[in-house]
Write a protein that holds these residues in place. Structure first.
Motif, PDB file in Angstrom:
ATOM      1  N   VAL A 136      -4.875   7.168   4.852  1.00  0.00           N
ATOM      2  CA  VAL A 136      -6.155   6.348   4.854  1.00  0.00           C
ATOM      3  C   VAL A 136      -6.058   4.844   4.955  1.00  0.00           C
ATOM      4  O   VAL A 136      -6.494   4.144   5.496  1.00  0.00           O
ATOM      5  N   PHE A 137      -4.789   4.449   4.074  1.00  0.00           N
ATOM      6  CA  PHE A 137      -4.526   2.956   4.306  1.00  0.00           C
ATOM      7  C   PHE A 137      -4.285   2.467   5.607  1.00  0.00           C
ATOM      8  O   PHE A 137      -4.644   1.453   6.043  1.00  0.00           O
ATOM      9  N   SER A 138      -3.686   3.284   6.336  1.00  0.00           N
ATOM     10  CA  SER A 138      -3.139   2.972   7.918  1.00  0.00           C
ATOM     11  C   SER A 138      -4.274   2.781   8.572  1.00  0.00           C
ATOM     12  O   SER A 138      -4.351   1.870   9.372  1.00  0.00           O
ATOM     13  N   LEU A 139      -5.493   3.608   8.307  1.00  0.00           N
ATOM     14  CA  LEU A 139      -6.429   3.537   9.139  1.00  0.00           C
ATOM     15  C   LEU A 139      -7.451   2.486   9.027  1.00  0.00           C
ATOM     16  O   LEU A 139      -7.757   2.076   9.825  1.00  0.00           O
ATOM     17  N   VAL A 140      -7.516   1.876   7.585  1.00  0.00           N
ATOM     18  CA  VAL A 140      -7.923   0.874   7.235  1.00  0.00           C
ATOM     19  C   VAL A 140      -7.581  -0.258   7.781  1.00  0.00           C
ATOM     20  O   VAL A 140      -8.322  -1.429   8.419  1.00  0.00           O
ATOM     21  N   LEU A 187       0.758  -1.368   0.055  1.00  0.00           N
ATOM     22  CA  LEU A 187       0.107   0.034   0.199  1.00  0.00           C
ATOM     23  C   LEU A 187       0.876   1.271   0.073  1.00  0.00           C
ATOM     24  O   LEU A 187       0.550   2.071  -0.549  1.00  0.00           O
ATOM     25  N   VAL A 188       1.974   1.075   0.792  1.00  0.00           N
ATOM     26  CA  VAL A 188       2.997   2.202   0.716  1.00  0.00           C
ATOM     27  C   VAL A 188       3.497   2.514  -0.989  1.00  0.00           C
ATOM     28  O   VAL A 188       3.528   3.709  -1.401  1.00  0.00           O
ATOM     29  N   LEU A 189       3.855   1.465  -1.459  1.00  0.00           N
ATOM     30  CA  LEU A 189       4.208   1.510  -2.704  1.00  0.00           C
ATOM     31  C   LEU A 189       3.157   2.248  -3.815  1.00  0.00           C
ATOM     32  O   LEU A 189       3.513   3.240  -4.646  1.00  0.00           O
ATOM     33  N   ILE A 190       1.997   1.653  -3.597  1.00  0.00           N
ATOM     34  CA  ILE A 190       0.953   2.390  -4.305  1.00  0.00           C
ATOM     35  C   ILE A 190       0.722   3.746  -3.992  1.00  0.00           C
ATOM     36  O   ILE A 190       0.565   4.503  -4.998  1.00  0.00           O
ATOM     37  N   SER A 191       0.700   4.269  -2.716  1.00  0.00           N
ATOM     38  CA  SER A 191       0.562   5.581  -2.408  1.00  0.00           C
ATOM     39  C   SER A 191       1.856   6.329  -3.206  1.00  0.00           C
ATOM     40  O   SER A 191       1.535   7.471  -3.548  1.00  0.00           O
ATOM     41  N   VAL A 192       2.969   5.811  -3.268  1.00  0.00           N
ATOM     42  CA  VAL A 192       4.165   6.375  -3.875  1.00  0.00           C
ATOM     43  C   VAL A 192       3.918   6.620  -5.308  1.00  0.00           C
ATOM     44  O   VAL A 192       4.105   8.047  -5.916  1.00  0.00           O
ATOM     45  N   ILE A 193       3.277   5.638  -5.889  1.00  0.00           N
ATOM     46  CA  ILE A 193       3.223   5.926  -7.460  1.00  0.00           C
ATOM     47  C   ILE A 193       2.057   6.726  -7.699  1.00  0.00           C
ATOM     48  O   ILE A 193       2.481   7.448  -8.613  1.00  0.00           O
ATOM     49  N   ILE A 194       1.033   6.676  -6.925  1.00  0.00           N
ATOM     50  CA  ILE A 194      -0.003   7.700  -7.355  1.00  0.00           C
ATOM     51  C   ILE A 194       0.498   9.106  -6.866  1.00  0.00           C
ATOM     52  O   ILE A 194       0.077  10.193  -7.673  1.00  0.00           O
ATOM     53  N   GLY A 195       1.346   9.318  -5.843  1.00  0.00           N
ATOM     54  CA  GLY A 195       1.747  10.493  -5.569  1.00  0.00           C
ATOM     55  C   GLY A 195       2.713  11.286  -6.898  1.00  0.00           C
ATOM     56  O   GLY A 195       2.779  12.284  -6.982  1.00  0.00           O
ATOM     57  N   VAL A 210       3.352  15.148  -2.623  1.00  0.00           N
ATOM     58  CA  VAL A 210       3.743  14.834  -1.192  1.00  0.00           C
ATOM     59  C   VAL A 210       2.241  14.567  -0.331  1.00  0.00           C
ATOM     60  O   VAL A 210       2.101  13.689   0.458  1.00  0.00           O
ATOM     61  N   LEU A 211       1.389  15.747  -0.784  1.00  0.00           N
ATOM     62  CA  LEU A 211       0.156  15.590   0.082  1.00  0.00           C
ATOM     63  C   LEU A 211      -0.511  14.350  -0.497  1.00  0.00           C
ATOM     64  O   LEU A 211      -1.437  13.801   0.337  1.00  0.00           O
ATOM     65  N   THR A 212      -0.700  13.960  -1.554  1.00  0.00           N
ATOM     66  CA  THR A 212      -1.271  12.952  -2.013  1.00  0.00           C
ATOM     67  C   THR A 212      -0.663  11.570  -1.428  1.00  0.00           C
ATOM     68  O   THR A 212      -1.457  10.511  -0.923  1.00  0.00           O
ATOM     69  N   MET A 213       0.720  11.515  -1.451  1.00  0.00           N
ATOM     70  CA  MET A 213       1.258  10.172  -0.891  1.00  0.00           C
ATOM     71  C   MET A 213       0.804  10.334   0.980  1.00  0.00           C
ATOM     72  O   MET A 213       0.425   9.045   1.082  1.00  0.00           O
ATOM     73  N   ALA A 214       0.978  11.379   1.495  1.00  0.00           N
ATOM     74  CA  ALA A 214       0.427  11.433   2.880  1.00  0.00           C
ATOM     75  C   ALA A 214      -0.673  10.933   3.153  1.00  0.00           C
ATOM     76  O   ALA A 214      -1.020  10.241   4.043  1.00  0.00           O
TER      77      ALA A 214
END
Length: 346
Positions: free
Chosen positions: A201-205, A94-102, A192-196
């Motif tokens: 959100v992923f962490s909360l899920v 999920l971290v990798l997905i966040s980075v790619i989208i960021g 950066v804001l998108t990644m964060a």
């Protein structure tokens, strides 16, 4: 992977290593041609409604969109995902997905048609991430330097050991320095804001799903043939449960690390829960390697992996004194990463 067909659509469903047909599911929100939404779940045998009154009329064509991984044993989010024969931990994925989208958002936020600006924004974003990861790893290694036997082990990042406080601090400092370039501010802040935001959100899920996972009361057989439950061993103490098998190379390599940790931490219970192997195989392996643990149990059907949504080996699960799952680690442990988790969660 098994390809499941849903009317005119299909999806890929990862399968656990012990392959129970009824356990691993995908949870779907399905939209019929009449505009009605149907809540359904899919397994290897087909589809069925989550609620009996919302069954999808089979004569209707529809499109299906997966919304979450679903475990039929307890209805919770899995901690691993299978891609073909490869099992991956959910959190890093999920971290990798966040980075790619960021990175994608950063590129879109750069001035349209300005290729040079997009490239500079991407490079700056990469520098920010690398600074955080490198400094975070360096501080982690320094903190647990006495846990490493060689310099090579310090560079072996497969244990995913990182000091998150140091990483975040470095991330913020380098971001601040990069924001001095005014023409890159919009792109950098967008990325950066998108990644964060996605990471939060992923962490909360994940946290919400983990809150429902507790130390199960299932009975497992000891090497002497007696049965015992995990809470009976735990006795309301912090507990580390390691899912392993003798045929798994990373499992074999981390056994001495777990043995040393058990000897060092008298206030923590360690349970070695073998997955689907006979007692004579386990006993022979332990004797051959000169390993000794207080609690070695046999999970002949892989029930623990199923209930925890862990479909790969090795997996280490950390339960607090109340029996609540507080952390999970898929993959080989190092002495440093195990010590960090014990300090952080216990």
């Amino acid at each position: 992977m098994s390809l499941l067909h849903f009317g005119n659509s299909s999806c890929l469903s990862p399968l656990p290593f012990h392959d129970p047909a009824h356990v691993l599911l995908l949870h779907y929100t399905v939209l019929g041609k009449d505009g009605t939404k149907y809540d359904q779940k899919a397994n290897r045998n087909g589809i069925e409604a989550v609620n009996a009154n919302t069954t999808m009329p089979q004569e209707l064509g529809y499109s299906a969109t997966p919304t979450s991984f679903y475990n039929d044993e307890n209805g919770e989010i899995m901690i691993t995902v299978n891609i073909g024969s490869l099992a991956l931990p959910v959190s890093p994925l999920l971290v990798l997905i966040s980075v790619i989208i960021g990175f994608t958002v950063s590129s879109l936020a750069a001035k349209k048609g300005d290729t040079e600006k997009k490239e500079k924004a991407s490079n700056a974003l990469m520098l920010i991430l690398l600074a955080g990861l490198v400094i975070g790893r360096l501080v982690f290694v320094l903190r647990f330097a006495d846990s490493y036997d060689s310099v090579w082990q310090m560079f072996d990042i497969r244990d995913r050991g990182i000091d998150y406080t140091a990483a975040l601090f470095s991330f913020v400092v380098v971001l601040f320095l990069q924001l001095r370039q005014r023409h890159l501010r919009k792109a950098l802040l967008s990325g950066v804001l998108t990644m964060a935001g996605l990471y939060v959100v992923f962490s909360l899920v994940i946290s919400a799903g983990r809150e429902q996972l507790v130390l199960p009361h299932s009975s497992f057989m000891q090497l002497d043939g007696q049965t015992v439950t995990l809470p009976e061993i735990s006795q309301q103490q912090p507990t580390v449960v390691n899912l392993w098998a003798t045929w798994c190379p990373p499992c074999r390599r981390e056994m001495p690390v777990l043995q040393q940790a058990e000897q060092r931490h008298n206030d923590v219970k360690f349970i070695l829960l073998n997955q689907q192997e006979p007692s004579h195989t386990v006993e022979h392996f332990l004797q051959q390697k000169g390993l000794s643990f207080k609690h070695v149990l046999l999970d002949s059907k892989g029930d623990m992996a199923t209930s925890m949504g862990a479909f790969g080996l090795p997996v280490t699960l950390y339960f607090d004194a109340n029996g609540q799952l507080v952390h999970s680690h898929m993959g080989e442990l190092s002495a440093a990463s195990l010590q960090q988790s014990i300090e952080q969660y216990f």
